[in-house]
Scaffold this motif. Structure first.
Motif, PDB file in Angstrom:
ATOM      1  N   LYS A 211       0.822  -1.150  -0.053  1.00  0.00           N
ATOM      2  CA  LYS A 211      -0.011  -0.045   0.121  1.00  0.00           C
ATOM      3  C   LYS A 211       0.971   1.159  -0.066  1.00  0.00           C
ATOM      4  O   LYS A 211       1.891   1.199   0.836  1.00  0.00           O
ATOM      5  CB  LYS A 211      -0.721  -0.016   1.287  1.00  0.00           C
ATOM      6  N   ARG A 213       1.633   5.525  -0.894  1.00  0.00           N
ATOM      7  CA  ARG A 213       1.040   6.788  -1.166  1.00  0.00           C
ATOM      8  C   ARG A 213       2.317   7.490  -1.809  1.00  0.00           C
ATOM      9  O   ARG A 213       3.369   7.589  -1.699  1.00  0.00           O
ATOM     10  CB  ARG A 213       1.079   7.719   0.164  1.00  0.00           C
ATOM     11  N   GLU A 222      -3.051   7.368  -3.600  1.00  0.00           N
ATOM     12  CA  GLU A 222      -2.708   6.578  -2.629  1.00  0.00           C
ATOM     13  C   GLU A 222      -3.648   5.226  -3.268  1.00  0.00           C
ATOM     14  O   GLU A 222      -4.402   5.438  -3.897  1.00  0.00           O
ATOM     15  CB  GLU A 222      -3.337   6.984  -1.464  1.00  0.00           C
ATOM     16  N   GLY A 223      -2.922   4.249  -2.875  1.00  0.00           N
ATOM     17  CA  GLY A 223      -3.640   2.821  -3.366  1.00  0.00           C
ATOM     18  C   GLY A 223      -2.578   1.539  -2.973  1.00  0.00           C
ATOM     19  O   GLY A 223      -1.537   1.832  -2.523  1.00  0.00           O
ATOM     20  N   GLN A 224      -3.090   0.832  -3.492  1.00  0.00           N
ATOM     21  CA  GLN A 224      -2.276  -0.485  -3.812  1.00  0.00           C
ATOM     22  C   GLN A 224      -1.338  -0.509  -5.106  1.00  0.00           C
ATOM     23  O   GLN A 224      -1.647  -0.377  -6.087  1.00  0.00           O
ATOM     24  CB  GLN A 224      -3.261  -1.754  -3.931  1.00  0.00           C
ATOM     25  N   ILE A 236      -0.777   2.008  -9.778  1.00  0.00           N
ATOM     26  CA  ILE A 236      -1.430   2.229  -8.375  1.00  0.00           C
ATOM     27  C   ILE A 236      -2.997   2.061  -8.878  1.00  0.00           C
ATOM     28  O   ILE A 236      -3.471   2.665  -9.539  1.00  0.00           O
ATOM     29  CB  ILE A 236      -1.088   3.480  -7.852  1.00  0.00           C
ATOM     30  N   CYS A 237      -3.366   1.090  -8.001  1.00  0.00           N
ATOM     31  CA  CYS A 237      -4.884   0.863  -7.753  1.00  0.00           C
ATOM     32  C   CYS A 237      -5.428   1.533  -6.833  1.00  0.00           C
ATOM     33  O   CYS A 237      -5.147   1.323  -5.672  1.00  0.00           O
ATOM     34  CB  CYS A 237      -5.257  -0.619  -8.074  1.00  0.00           C
ATOM     35  N   SER A 238      -6.263   2.683  -6.855  1.00  0.00           N
ATOM     36  CA  SER A 238      -7.019   3.461  -6.104  1.00  0.00           C
ATOM     37  C   SER A 238      -8.037   2.672  -5.298  1.00  0.00           C
ATOM     38  O   SER A 238      -8.711   1.594  -5.689  1.00  0.00           O
ATOM     39  CB  SER A 238      -7.475   4.664  -6.562  1.00  0.00           C
ATOM     40  N   VAL A 239      -8.527   3.022  -4.065  1.00  0.00           N
ATOM     41  CA  VAL A 239      -9.586   2.522  -3.496  1.00  0.00           C
ATOM     42  C   VAL A 239     -10.950   2.361  -4.254  1.00  0.00           C
ATOM     43  O   VAL A 239     -11.590   1.678  -4.063  1.00  0.00           O
ATOM     44  CB  VAL A 239     -10.135   3.080  -2.031  1.00  0.00           C
ATOM     45  N   GLU A 240     -11.015   3.327  -5.275  1.00  0.00           N
ATOM     46  CA  GLU A 240     -12.135   3.381  -6.173  1.00  0.00           C
ATOM     47  C   GLU A 240     -12.005   2.408  -7.134  1.00  0.00           C
ATOM     48  O   GLU A 240     -12.784   2.233  -8.061  1.00  0.00           O
ATOM     49  CB  GLU A 240     -12.339   4.860  -6.645  1.00  0.00           C
ATOM     50  N   GLU A 242      -9.666   2.467  -9.474  1.00  0.00           N
ATOM     51  CA  GLU A 242      -9.241   3.050 -10.702  1.00  0.00           C
ATOM     52  C   GLU A 242      -7.604   2.872 -10.848  1.00  0.00           C
ATOM     53  O   GLU A 242      -7.046   3.006  -9.760  1.00  0.00           O
ATOM     54  CB  GLU A 242      -9.482   4.426 -10.754  1.00  0.00           C
ATOM     55  N   THR A 243      -7.198   2.354 -11.851  1.00  0.00           N
ATOM     56  CA  THR A 243      -5.596   2.013 -11.969  1.00  0.00           C
ATOM     57  C   THR A 243      -4.898   3.007 -12.698  1.00  0.00           C
ATOM     58  O   THR A 243      -5.334   3.437 -13.792  1.00  0.00           O
ATOM     59  CB  THR A 243      -5.190   0.648 -12.478  1.00  0.00           C
TER      60      THR A 243
END
Ligand code: BT5
Length: 255
Positions: A211, A213, A222-224, A236-240, A242-243
């Motif tokens: 995870k 930032r 921020e994301g995975q 990066i894949c966001s919580v929404e 979206e990559t």
């Protein structure tokens, strides 16, 4: 200044050794503008004004490995991230081979041992008429210095190979091994085998799967971290859900 030539896999590397300088990247740029050939190395025992990215300071007391490479690949500016990746891989492999440690690479330019930054890379381009005329790759490795020799402000995140190993590292062996790795990656790069560099980059990045930032100009993402693009960007894949592909920025591993 002392100059020597090293032949590695049939290629000539010219090494200019200095005692104290402001920044090896500045000397490399000046030499590049004066026509220094491909594979020129500027090495200093100490830097008075070592530089990081975005005009940050890079502390460079005596005992560290501070050097800059002048490279003249025929490339477009967007391909330079692969040279950054290749340089980081060369540093990490050298640490593994010479020090017997297990380094990891934090995207985009930090080499960590035991989660501490032991090395950083600063890549600068010189362009002329829209083409890259040469690249300066500045590499700093905290080799034979103690953490106490670095200022308080960086001690929480920095590490030094001498402290981690509990014994000094053979500076010349480290330098030669590093230049051999550079030659290996640089010849791959020049022969167009960028896929090999990107594959190795994918395998070596400890950022992927974390995870994160990432602070990019004008934005924080921020994301995975889910992977690496063919241009060495971080996906990066966001919580929404979206990559996004990020090519430059400062990355923090959150967990
Ligand atoms: C870098 O920037 O990590 C690039 C460092 C490149 C240094 C080399 S040395 C040879 C050549 N000549 C130069 O003048 N530069 C290159 P960046 O990702 O922006 O990280 C900079 C940050 O690292 C600073 O703001 C500090 O927090 C931290 N730092 C400074 N000195 C350090 C050190 N010796 N070890 C670990 N961290 C350090």
């Amino acid at each position: 200044m002392k100059t020597e030539t090293l032949h590695i896999a049939g290629q000539k590397w010219i090494i200019h050794r200095y005692e104290a300088v402001d920044s090896t990247n500045l000397i490399a740029r000046r030499m590049g503008l004066e026509g220094a050939p491909d594979r020129t190395v500027i090495l200093a025992e100490e830097q008075r004004s070592g530089r990081g990215r975005l005009t940050r300071k890079w502390f460079s007391p005596r005992g560290g490995l501070w050097l800059s490479l002048v490279l003249r690949p025929e490339i477009e500016a967007r391909e330079c991230s692969k040279l950054m990746a290749a340089s980081a891989l060369a540093v990490a492999e050298t640490i593994r081979e010479v020090c017997g440690l297990s380094p990891s690479i934090k995207w985009p330019n930090d080499i960590l041992v035991e989660e501490k930054k032991v090395s950083g890379i600063l890549l600068e381009l010189e362009c002329c008429d829209g083409r890259v005329s040469f690249v300066v790759v500045g590499i700093g490795v905290n080799l034979n210095i103690g953490l106490a020799e670095l200022p308080e402000e960086v001690r929480a995140l920095a590490g030094t190979l001498k402290d981690i190993m509990g014994t000094p590292v053979d500076h010349e062996r480290f330098l030669r091994t590093f230049l051999q790795k550079c030659e290996c990656y640089y010849s791959l790069f020049k022969s167009g085998r960028h896929d090999k560099i990107v594959d190795e980059w994918r395998r070596s990045l400890s950022t992927v799967g974390r995870k994160v930032r990432v602070i990019v100009p004008g934005e924080t993402v921020e994301g995975q971290a889910v992977g690496v693009g063919d241009d060495c960007s971080l996906l990066i894949c966001s919580v929404e859900g979206e990559t996004k592909a990020i090519s430059v920025g400062d990355c923090i591993h959150l967990r």
